[in-house]
Write a protein that holds these residues in place. Structure first.
Motif: not given
Length: 429
Positions: A313-335
């Protein structure tokens, strides 16, 4: 403030991933009928390597030629011969040519083996997939001896890809494939040491991870793709996933990729399944609107300390950064975006705010069929037709070095089915 997407990630084994963007595993169907990597796979992964991701994950590499996820899978179910070693090495070299990691996803399809590949696939129990269309056969319950042999094959496969030059391994225990089937009480109705209590249902996965670790050593990345839940009534629930994640950490796994769903409930595609979704006891955040599984990862971070990868589901850069900053993800997968935009990671790292979305391909279906997709079951089947559109884009890149976004869903489906028949015919009796 540092660019979170560009920061490195050091894994427990000591390996370092150069940035926080990963190309997620997606089935390619570009191997020979005998399961050998081809120049098309080299071309595809060379372009993805050039695309700027810190890590690439291969599609399913199968440990059993009789249990393909689809025709055209790479297969390593024995010690590779010289030709296979050469082909694997060329594929690994192409996939790492930009200095990124390239990990091999190793898997066994279990009961999610197409009937045209195997009409009687092996599974934990003789429980057939509840899908319309008759594409899958009647499963046969594995014996303990057969389970032990499958575990051994995971180790053989891991050793082969390490020797070839891959820089890590991911054991696939999600999406309803064999190890995921063991975890779910819906598909695992055994009464021996591999069934019943969660500790028994997780045994095959933990044994496979142990075999892989022995094969590759302590300093080589070993990851697991794990369902946050199956989202099916009576299935593998999030509370189960939390416990399995803790056992995986104790087993020395370096990274867990959080996903979810099965063919029956394709949550991984962000769509409805053939039955009502079973809700999970997880707090929701605004990130759920962007990424399917980030809230499960946030909850899991309270129980484990190893890095987590989130895909879907990741498409927006700000959502990716928020996920990393919040601890919700350490690595973002793009498919799916990388099925068309092979350098999507590089564009994000250069400041792109949002990746293009190609999911709404149902608009390309004929009017009468679009109307029928209002029926839930037909909508699910149509959704898998849309998935074929992405398969066809991967095939196009592998063969011609570029995607074809103008391709219709119908023509993509015909193309993929024709290629599968061609591969099956070439595989012999």
């Amino acid at each position: 403030m540092p660019d979170l997407l560009a920061t490195t990630l050091t894994l427990p084994c000591g390996a370092t991933i150069p940035n926080r963007l990963a190309k997620a595993a997606m089935t390619e169907g570009l191997a020979t009928a005998q399961g050998v990597p081809t120049p098309e796979l080299e071309r595809l992964y060379g372009l993805w390597s050039d695309g700027g991701a810190g890590m690439l994950l291969s599609g399913n590499i199968l440990v059993d030629a009789d249990h393909l996820e689809r025709p055209g899978n790479v297969v390593i179910d024995r010690e590779p011969d010289a030709a296979m070693r050469t082909a694997l090495a060329a594929w690994a070299a192409a996939g790492t040519r930009n200095g990124n990691h390239f990990w091999a996803q190793i898997s066994h399809a279990g009961r999610q083996t197409l009937k045209i590949v195997n009409p009687r696939p092996k599974a934990p129990s003789a429980v057939k997939l509840g899908l319309p269309g008759g594409q899958f056969g009647e499963p046969v319950a594995l014996t303990v001896t057969e389970i032990e042999d499958i575990v051994r094959r995971f180790g053989v496969c891991a050793a082969a890809v390490k020797e070839a030059g891959f820089t890590g391994v991911q054991v696939h225990a999600a999406h309803g494939y064999l190890l995921s089937e063991f975890l779910s009480p819906r598909s695992n109705q055994r009464h021996d040491q591999y069934g019943g209590a969660l500790a028994n249902r997780a045994r095959a996965l933990l044994e496979a991870v142990a075999a892989v670790r022995v094969a590759v050593g302590q300093e080589f990345p070993v990851a697991v793709k794990l369902n946050s839940a199956d989202f099916q009534k009576g299935g593998f629930a999030f509370e189960d996933s939390l416990q399995v994640a803790q056992w995986l950490e104790q087993a020395g796994v370096d990274l867990i990729e959080i996903s979810g769903g099965t063919y029956e409930q394709p949550k991984l595609l962000g769509v409805e399944g053939v039955e009502e979704e079973e809700q999970q006891n997880v707090a929701r955040s605004t990130l759920m609107r962007e990424a399917y599984f980030v809230d499960f990862a946030l909850a899991m971070q309270d129980k484990v300390s190893i890095p987590l990868m989130v895909t879907g589901g990741f498409r927006r850069r700000d959502a990716m950064e928020q996920a990393l900053a919040s601890g919700g993800a350490d690595l973002i997968g793009l498919g799916r975006p990388m099925c068309v935009v092979t350098d999507a990671p590089a564009q994000l790292l250069a400041g792109l705010e949002e990746l293009p979305r190609y999911e709404n391909r149902l608009s390309l279906l004929p009017g009468w069929l679009s109307f029928l997709t209002r029926i839930k079951t037909i909508k699910t089947l149509a959704t898998f037709g849309v998935q074929y559109w992405f398969y066809a884009q991967i095939d196009e890149i592998g063969r011609k070095s570029h995607a074809d976004p103008s391709m219709s869903v119908m023509s993509a489906t015909r193309r993929v089915m024709a290629l599968q028949k061609e591969l099956l015919a070439a595989s012999g009796p």
